[in-house]
Design a protein around this motif. Structure first.
Motif, PDB file in Angstrom:
ATOM      1  N   MET A 291       0.466  -1.400   0.100  1.00 38.16           N
ATOM      2  CA  MET A 291      -0.208  -0.280   0.368  1.00 38.16           C
ATOM      3  C   MET A 291       0.845   1.198   0.053  1.00 38.16           C
ATOM      4  O   MET A 291       0.558   2.299  -0.372  1.00 38.16           O
ATOM      5  N   TRP A 292       1.863   1.019   0.544  1.00 36.49           N
ATOM      6  CA  TRP A 292       3.187   2.442   0.504  1.00 36.49           C
ATOM      7  C   TRP A 292       2.802   3.132  -0.989  1.00 36.49           C
ATOM      8  O   TRP A 292       3.257   4.160  -1.194  1.00 36.49           O
ATOM      9  N   ALA A 293       3.150   1.759  -2.103  1.00 32.79           N
ATOM     10  CA  ALA A 293       2.879   3.090  -3.958  1.00 32.79           C
ATOM     11  C   ALA A 293       1.780   3.803  -3.518  1.00 32.79           C
ATOM     12  O   ALA A 293       2.260   4.232  -4.175  1.00 32.79           O
ATOM     13  N   TYR A 294       0.585   3.105  -3.354  1.00 30.97           N
ATOM     14  CA  TYR A 294      -0.418   3.955  -3.681  1.00 30.97           C
ATOM     15  C   TYR A 294      -0.343   5.431  -1.824  1.00 30.97           C
ATOM     16  O   TYR A 294      -0.756   6.395  -3.384  1.00 30.97           O
ATOM     17  N   THR A 295       0.168   4.731  -1.229  1.00 33.37           N
ATOM     18  CA  THR A 295      -0.105   6.394  -0.327  1.00 33.37           C
ATOM     19  C   THR A 295       1.156   7.619  -1.200  1.00 33.37           C
ATOM     20  O   THR A 295       1.424   8.386  -0.946  1.00 33.37           O
ATOM     21  N   VAL A 296       2.512   6.966  -1.920  1.00 29.48           N
ATOM     22  CA  VAL A 296       3.227   7.930  -2.078  1.00 29.48           C
ATOM     23  C   VAL A 296       2.661   8.318  -3.350  1.00 29.48           C
ATOM     24  O   VAL A 296       2.746   9.471  -3.865  1.00 29.48           O
ATOM     25  N   ALA A 297       2.270   7.904  -4.271  1.00 29.72           N
ATOM     26  CA  ALA A 297       1.434   8.085  -5.306  1.00 29.72           C
ATOM     27  C   ALA A 297       0.370   9.286  -5.474  1.00 29.72           C
ATOM     28  O   ALA A 297       0.363  10.456  -5.920  1.00 29.72           O
ATOM     29  N   PHE A 298      -0.326   8.546  -4.826  1.00 25.55           N
ATOM     30  CA  PHE A 298      -1.471   9.597  -4.401  1.00 25.55           C
ATOM     31  C   PHE A 298      -0.798  11.346  -3.330  1.00 25.55           C
ATOM     32  O   PHE A 298      -1.299  12.081  -3.491  1.00 25.55           O
ATOM     33  N   THR A 299       0.207  11.470  -3.219  1.00 28.65           N
ATOM     34  CA  THR A 299       1.141  12.321  -2.224  1.00 28.65           C
ATOM     35  C   THR A 299       1.462  13.182  -2.757  1.00 28.65           C
ATOM     36  O   THR A 299       1.591  14.338  -3.596  1.00 28.65           O
ATOM     37  N   VAL A 300       2.452  12.458  -4.475  1.00 28.25           N
ATOM     38  CA  VAL A 300       3.550  13.484  -5.439  1.00 28.25           C
ATOM     39  C   VAL A 300       2.438  13.477  -5.911  1.00 28.25           C
ATOM     40  O   VAL A 300       2.730  15.184  -6.771  1.00 28.25           O
ATOM     41  N   LEU A 301       0.931  13.171  -6.535  1.00 27.68           N
ATOM     42  CA  LEU A 301       0.142  13.463  -7.713  1.00 27.68           C
ATOM     43  C   LEU A 301       0.255  15.151  -7.592  1.00 27.68           C
ATOM     44  O   LEU A 301       0.474  16.045  -8.626  1.00 27.68           O
ATOM     45  N   PRO A 302      -0.162  15.704  -6.900  1.00 29.61           N
ATOM     46  CA  PRO A 302      -0.406  17.058  -6.619  1.00 29.61           C
ATOM     47  C   PRO A 302       0.629  17.748  -7.077  1.00 29.61           C
ATOM     48  O   PRO A 302       0.453  18.729  -7.706  1.00 29.61           O
ATOM     49  N   HIS A 303       1.903  17.732  -6.145  1.00 32.51           N
ATOM     50  CA  HIS A 303       2.850  18.045  -6.473  1.00 32.51           C
ATOM     51  C   HIS A 303       3.512  18.291  -8.531  1.00 32.51           C
ATOM     52  O   HIS A 303       3.788  19.093  -8.787  1.00 32.51           O
ATOM     53  N   LEU A 304       2.950  17.442  -9.000  1.00 30.51           N
ATOM     54  CA  LEU A 304       3.570  16.805 -10.406  1.00 30.51           C
ATOM     55  C   LEU A 304       2.240  18.202 -11.432  1.00 30.51           C
ATOM     56  O   LEU A 304       3.087  18.898 -11.814  1.00 30.51           O
ATOM     57  N   GLY A 305       1.184  18.309 -11.173  1.00 31.88           N
ATOM     58  CA  GLY A 305       0.383  19.108 -11.413  1.00 31.88           C
ATOM     59  C   GLY A 305       0.856  21.023 -11.097  1.00 31.88           C
ATOM     60  O   GLY A 305       1.296  21.536 -11.794  1.00 31.88           O
ATOM     61  N   GLY A 306       1.558  21.187  -9.813  1.00 36.57           N
ATOM     62  CA  GLY A 306       1.840  22.034  -9.489  1.00 36.57           C
ATOM     63  C   GLY A 306       3.085  22.738 -10.142  1.00 36.57           C
ATOM     64  O   GLY A 306       3.562  23.595 -10.324  1.00 36.57           O
ATOM     65  N   PHE A 307       4.112  21.918 -10.374  1.00 38.94           N
ATOM     66  CA  PHE A 307       5.426  21.968 -10.705  1.00 38.94           C
ATOM     67  C   PHE A 307       4.818  22.193 -12.457  1.00 38.94           C
ATOM     68  O   PHE A 307       5.860  23.143 -12.889  1.00 38.94           O
ATOM     69  N   LEU A 308       4.059  21.562 -13.349  1.00 37.58           N
ATOM     70  CA  LEU A 308       4.471  21.775 -14.270  1.00 37.58           C
ATOM     71  C   LEU A 308       3.286  23.292 -14.730  1.00 37.58           C
ATOM     72  O   LEU A 308       3.824  24.230 -15.664  1.00 37.58           O
ATOM     73  N   ALA A 309       2.590  23.909 -14.034  1.00 34.26           N
ATOM     74  CA  ALA A 309       2.022  24.376 -13.873  1.00 34.26           C
ATOM     75  C   ALA A 309       3.055  25.535 -14.212  1.00 34.26           C
ATOM     76  O   ALA A 309       2.970  26.850 -14.468  1.00 34.26           O
ATOM     77  N   TRP A 310       3.459  25.644 -12.643  1.00 35.94           N
ATOM     78  CA  TRP A 310       4.977  26.298 -12.976  1.00 35.94           C
ATOM     79  C   TRP A 310       6.289  26.273 -13.680  1.00 35.94           C
ATOM     80  O   TRP A 310       6.391  27.949 -13.746  1.00 35.94           O
ATOM     81  N   PHE A 311       6.389  25.744 -13.811  1.00 26.64           N
ATOM     82  CA  PHE A 311       6.492  25.302 -15.529  1.00 26.64           C
ATOM     83  C   PHE A 311       6.295  26.105 -16.597  1.00 26.64           C
ATOM     84  O   PHE A 311       7.420  26.769 -17.314  1.00 26.64           O
ATOM     85  N   ILE A 312       5.536  25.846 -16.902  1.00 23.39           N
ATOM     86  CA  ILE A 312       4.914  26.781 -17.829  1.00 23.39           C
ATOM     87  C   ILE A 312       4.754  28.253 -17.598  1.00 23.39           C
ATOM     88  O   ILE A 312       4.664  29.086 -18.819  1.00 23.39           O
ATOM     89  N   SER A 313       4.695  28.665 -16.427  1.00 25.78           N
ATOM     90  CA  SER A 313       4.346  30.164 -15.922  1.00 25.78           C
ATOM     91  C   SER A 313       5.267  31.134 -15.952  1.00 25.78           C
ATOM     92  O   SER A 313       6.100  32.255 -15.795  1.00 25.78           O
ATOM     93  N   ARG A 314       6.890  29.925 -15.887  1.00 22.44           N
ATOM     94  CA  ARG A 314       7.795  30.297 -15.269  1.00 22.44           C
ATOM     95  C   ARG A 314       8.735  31.545 -15.542  1.00 22.44           C
ATOM     96  O   ARG A 314       9.007  31.925 -14.659  1.00 22.44           O
ATOM     97  N   ARG A 315       8.837  31.614 -16.727  1.00 15.94           N
ATOM     98  CA  ARG A 315       9.675  32.829 -17.018  1.00 15.94           C
ATOM     99  C   ARG A 315       8.727  34.587 -17.385  1.00 15.94           C
ATOM    100  O   ARG A 315       9.831  35.333 -17.060  1.00 15.94           O
ATOM    101  N   GLU A 316       7.463  34.056 -16.830  1.00 14.37           N
ATOM    102  CA  GLU A 316       6.624  35.376 -16.723  1.00 14.37           C
ATOM    103  C   GLU A 316       6.561  35.832 -15.007  1.00 14.37           C
ATOM    104  O   GLU A 316       6.454  36.705 -14.719  1.00 14.37           O
ATOM    105  N   ILE A 317       6.761  34.871 -14.177  1.00 14.49           N
ATOM    106  CA  ILE A 317       6.670  35.210 -12.762  1.00 14.49           C
ATOM    107  C   ILE A 317       7.541  36.424 -12.358  1.00 14.49           C
ATOM    108  O   ILE A 317       6.755  37.784 -12.282  1.00 14.49           O
ATOM    109  N   PRO A 318       8.619  36.362 -13.034  1.00 15.04           N
ATOM    110  CA  PRO A 318       9.769  38.014 -12.020  1.00 15.04           C
ATOM    111  C   PRO A 318      10.117  38.733 -12.863  1.00 15.04           C
ATOM    112  O   PRO A 318       9.107  40.324 -12.196  1.00 15.04           O
ATOM    113  N   ALA A 319       9.972  39.091 -14.029  1.00 16.31           N
ATOM    114  CA  ALA A 319       9.234  40.647 -14.545  1.00 16.31           C
ATOM    115  C   ALA A 319       7.837  40.557 -13.819  1.00 16.31           C
ATOM    116  O   ALA A 319       7.763  42.376 -14.139  1.00 16.31           O
ATOM    117  N   TRP A 320       6.939  40.663 -14.490  1.00 16.02           N
ATOM    118  CA  TRP A 320       5.413  40.596 -14.414  1.00 16.02           C
ATOM    119  C   TRP A 320       5.403  41.131 -13.106  1.00 16.02           C
ATOM    120  O   TRP A 320       4.726  42.211 -12.349  1.00 16.02           O
TER     121      TRP A 320
END
Length: 164
Positions: free
Chosen positions: A1-30
């Motif tokens: 069951m530990w694999a499910y625990t890790v997967a569920f815990t990591v999933l939100p980070h993946l989307g958060g990282f992708l959202a940051w990655f898409i917009s990272r260049r605009e963050i400082p200047a804007w």
């Protein structure tokens, strides 16, 4: 069951990282050009806060999934609310930083607030610990929502930065 625990815990980070990655260049200047309230947290706090919040949210989602016996019919509403609020959470950075749309970011976060509250309420009946793990997110969303309203109000129609 530990694999499910890790997967569920990591999933939100993946989307958060992708959202940051898409917009990272605009963050400082804007962001530096925006008029911010005196109570705006320092920029370094946001990624740290979301890392902690995503971990709690992810683990809480595992608890709900586990208590409901997987992704059966009983899990559709509680995990569906969670999935929808995660999608809105991940959409906010590209709307705000990438598209420079304070209005769309505001609409996004207000809908996110409703879904996050709905998620916590639906989870409370299933697993009180899981619902309590969402409280830090709800508090942070309160701050982020107030900040988004204030930025939208104080920075009408911000044009995108000029290309060099």
């Amino acid at each position: 069951m530990w694999a499910y625990t890790v997967a569920f815990t990591v999933l939100p980070h993946l989307g958060g990282f992708l959202a940051w990655f898409i917009s990272r260049r605009e963050i400082p200047a804007w962001c530096q050009r925006l008029k911010k309230p005196s109570w705006c947290p320092p920029p370094r706090l946001f990624p740290l806060a979301w890392a902690v919040l995503y971990t709690g949210m992810g683990y809480a989602s595992y608890l709900i999934w586990n208590d409901l016996g997987g992704c059966g019919s009983k899990a559709i509403v509680p995990l569906g609310l969670y999935g929808a609020q995660l999608a809105l959470n991940w959409a906010w950075p590209p709307l705000f930083f990438g598209a420079h749309s304070l209005k769309l970011a505001l609409l996004d976060i207000l809908c996110l607030d409703c879904l996050a509250i709905g998620t916590a309420c639906s989870w409370y009946r299933i697993n009180k610990v899981a619902a309590l793990l969402l409280l830090p997110q709800l508090c942070w969303l309160g701050l982020a929502s107030c900040l988004t309203v204030r930025l939208w109000r104080d920075n009408p129609q911000q044009p995108p930065p000029k290309s060099e």
